[in-house]
Design a protein around this motif. Structure first.
Motif, PDB file in Angstrom:
ATOM      1  N   ASP A 251      -8.088  -6.987  -2.502  1.00 12.39           N
ATOM      2  CA  ASP A 251      -8.541  -6.074  -3.887  1.00 12.39           C
ATOM      3  C   ASP A 251      -8.010  -7.978  -4.926  1.00 12.39           C
ATOM      4  O   ASP A 251      -7.243  -8.944  -4.349  1.00 12.39           O
ATOM      5  CB  ASP A 251      -6.845  -6.241  -4.131  1.00 12.39           C
ATOM      6  N   ASP A 254      -6.335  -9.202 -10.257  1.00 11.25           N
ATOM      7  CA  ASP A 254      -5.406 -10.019 -10.597  1.00 11.25           C
ATOM      8  C   ASP A 254      -6.910 -11.971 -11.024  1.00 11.25           C
ATOM      9  O   ASP A 254      -6.732 -12.933 -11.435  1.00 11.25           O
ATOM     10  CB  ASP A 254      -4.549 -11.105  -9.347  1.00 11.25           C
ATOM     11  N   THR A 257      -9.631 -11.069 -16.572  1.00 12.80           N
ATOM     12  CA  THR A 257      -9.417 -11.949 -18.262  1.00 12.80           C
ATOM     13  C   THR A 257      -9.822 -11.591 -18.976  1.00 12.80           C
ATOM     14  O   THR A 257     -11.058 -10.572 -19.138  1.00 12.80           O
ATOM     15  CB  THR A 257     -10.282 -13.213 -17.488  1.00 12.80           C
ATOM     16  N   ARG A 290     -14.438 -15.425 -13.191  1.00 10.63           N
ATOM     17  CA  ARG A 290     -13.714 -15.009 -14.756  1.00 10.63           C
ATOM     18  C   ARG A 290     -14.193 -15.456 -15.917  1.00 10.63           C
ATOM     19  O   ARG A 290     -13.418 -14.712 -16.501  1.00 10.63           O
ATOM     20  CB  ARG A 290     -12.500 -15.674 -13.813  1.00 10.63           C
TER      21      ARG A 290
END
Length: 370
Positions: A251, A254, A257, A290
């Motif tokens: 996963d 996180d 961004t 990101r």
């Protein structure tokens, strides 16, 4: 670089002490795991008055991408902004009889598109990596084409050298100015690093995760299992990044961004009428991803897409079903909004069943995948 240090460079979460290498439901029979999903789908169908309403969630894709969609047709929806983020590809169709000029046709198509070896050969209509193979030269491509069903579409796509693989789920409702990333799956292919002493089989047995899925891997790699890699030699055991073929899924929500969201949103605004999609891509580093740079999209999946982060070994069964219900619920809501706004009708159930059966028959005839 060791497997552990390589995974660390890509940003793979560690397996912590005592953590199971597989979730307890990861390899349940499909009928058992998906039974609650089917019940949820039926309940949504009763609420919205259509069992096939998600086929409208991506109205320019056949059946919305529930099944039977064309990879080539989806990629060809891309405008100039989206196209620059997509791995170069070309579609073609095999001749109607054995002994045709398939190789010459493929070579001409590659030349016109600027493709060179190695390329990834894949069926135009398939799922779960069935029939996907890396080809390095004319001889390998000729073998692949000879084993491919007649008069059937396929795709040749540039092999992207980036090691990182990810699936990014994107949802935007009609009328919304900006969409959102609702799921990220980071995929780690099964790889062993040689020490000059142990065989591939022994290296698999020494890795907790790979040993847990060794039956999948050993049946696929055949005689390679008994070879002894040189010290430091990294051996990728399968090419297809699928958890049911031995890859590890993590996963990665996180990592999202504002920069990544903006980039994906920019791309998807240049994919007309694609509102609900899992975007499969390869990336250089997690830092680059990101930042919304240094990645190439392999394909866009439609309403049949699954948020594959549910196959993270650390995932709980409750979270997995919550994730499934959320995403399929969104596909019904988007379909309902498009039906209301445009007056379109979802695909008929019999037609959807015919598409599913056609895809199933083709998948049984495709060449073996890497």
């Amino acid at each position: 670089m060791s497997d552990a240090s390589f995974a660390g460079a890509l940003g793979a979460p560690g397996r912590g002490k005592g953590k199971s290498p597989v979730s307890f439901f990861e390899f349940w029979p499909g009928w058992l795991f998906y039974a609650p999903v089917v019940v949820y789908w039926v309940l949504k169908s009763l609420r919205y008055g259509s069992v096939t309403l998600p086929s409208l969630a991506n109205p320019r894709i056949a059946a919305g991408g529930i099944c039977g969609e064309s990879k080539n047709e989806i990629l060809n929806l891309a405008g100039p902004e989206a196209r620059q983020w997509i791995a170069n590809f070309v579609g073609l169709t095999t001749s109607g009889h054995r002994g045709g000029n398939d190789l010459a046709l493929a070579r001409n198509a590659m030349a016109e598109t600027g493709l060179s070896y190695p390329v990834v050969a894949k069926p135009d209509m398939s799922c779960n990596g069935v029939g996907v193979r890396v080809v390095h030269n004319d001889a390998e491509l000729a073998d692949y084409l000879a084993a491919f069903p007649r008069a059937t579409a396929l795709q040749l796509q540039a092999l992207i050298p980036y090691e990182g693989e990810a699936g990014i789920f994107y949802i935007r409702r009609p009328g919304e100015a900006q969409g959102r990333i609702t799921s990220v799956t980071l995929k780690y292919a099964p790889i062993v690093t040689g020490d000059g002493k142990r065989s591939v089989r022994e290296l698999i047995a020494a890795d907790t995760r790979l040993n847990a899925v060794s039956a999948l891997l050993l049946s696929k790699i055949g005689a390679k299992a008994n070879t002894i890699p040189a010290p430091g030699e990294r051996v990728r055991l399968v090419f297809v990044g699928n958890h049911c073929r031995g890859s590890t899924f993590k996963d990665g929500l996180d990592i999202v961004t504002p920069a990544l969201t903006a980039r994906i949103d920019e791309i998807m605004h240049d994919m007309p009428d694609v509102y609900f999609s899992r975007i499969d891509l390869r990336y250089d580093t997690l830092d680059a991803l990101r930042d919304g740079r240094d990645f190439k999209i392999i394909e866009f999946n439609g309403s049949g897409s699954e948020a594959t982060n549910i196959w993270d070994p650390a995932m709980t069964l409750g979270r997995a079903y919550t994730t499934q219900f959320f995403h399929y619920g969104e596909s019904f809501q988007i379909g309902a909004e498009i039906r209301r706004r445009l007056g379109l009708k979802p695909v008929g159930l019999l037609k959807l069943a015919a598409l599913w059966w056609h895809q199933k028959r083709l998948m049984a005839a495709y060449p073996a995948n890497d």
